[in-house]
Design an enzyme around this catalytic site. Sequence first.
Site, PDB file in Angstrom:
ATOM      1  N   VAL A  10      11.127 -53.747 -12.915  1.00  0.00           N
ATOM      2  CA  VAL A  10      11.268 -55.002 -13.639  1.00  0.00           C
ATOM      3  C   VAL A  10      10.274 -55.002 -14.790  1.00  0.00           C
ATOM      4  O   VAL A  10       9.123 -54.603 -14.635  1.00  0.00           O
ATOM      5  CB  VAL A  10      11.052 -56.216 -12.706  1.00  0.00           C
ATOM      6  N   SER A  11      10.734 -55.424 -15.970  1.00  0.00           N
ATOM      7  CA  SER A  11       9.838 -55.509 -17.124  1.00  0.00           C
ATOM      8  C   SER A  11       9.052 -56.809 -17.064  1.00  0.00           C
ATOM      9  O   SER A  11       9.368 -57.712 -16.294  1.00  0.00           O
ATOM     10  CB  SER A  11      10.644 -55.449 -18.424  1.00  0.00           C
ATOM     11  N   SER A  12       8.029 -56.898 -17.901  1.00  0.00           N
ATOM     12  CA  SER A  12       7.211 -58.113 -17.928  1.00  0.00           C
ATOM     13  C   SER A  12       8.057 -59.334 -18.263  1.00  0.00           C
ATOM     14  O   SER A  12       7.896 -60.415 -17.685  1.00  0.00           O
ATOM     15  CB  SER A  12       6.088 -57.957 -18.961  1.00  0.00           C
TER      16      SER A  12
END
Length: 255
Positions: A10-12
Amino acid sequence: MFKVAKYIRVSSREQALEGWSVDAQNSKLDAYIKIKGWEVYDTYIDAGKTAGDLSKPRPDYERLYKDAIQKKFQGVAIVRLDRAFRNSRQALNTLADFNKVNVQFVSLIETIDTTTPHGYLFFTLIVAFAQFERDLAISRLQGVLEEKFERGILIGKMPFGYKWNKKEKKPLIDENKAQIVKNIFNDTLNGKLYKEICRNYKIPIKSYYNIIKNKTYAGYVVFNNQERRGIHQEIISEETFNKVQELLKSRRNKK
């Protein structure tokens, strides 16, 4: 029992989005694995990682890959292909590597499940279609390059000594760099050895040979072992180029 590894990325930015948080992905994978009656070997999580950024390492993805090759589990489960792979090429290469060691692959969104005959067939079709697309792209590129060659247009990156003129859509001579090219050819003809020339112009040996063996400087375009006159202006004469090639050949024969 069939052991499966879960991979979650998951990205920020995505951490705040419903459905793509670490917990949300983990829950979806757990539910699927429970239905299948599989055993979880380990959960690999790369939080705050963007798949498309090649400069940022993903430690748990690297760990997953190594463990898969070492056959520590029999399958890998992800929610969606882009959770694990940066592009289609990486996906196909990785899945092919997994297949060699009999590690199966499951992606929930794309409904890819190579643990079943139908899933494996679907995966095979995806690979075949991707290969077709690559071959088609290569064929089209080949056609474009051949057309450029027939028109006498330089192919690829501009050689040292030239610059691309966007307005006229053709290469022009970069006078300062072109003078260095002329000097390198002339110095070679005057008997200077490559080490001295490279030292004088602060260029690597490879660059030296790339220059003196490149017929582009004599006004030619070379493609697939064919050559023809180009639309660009030559930096040296064809006579000078041929003399340098003869000199190089005579030096090789003396060794």
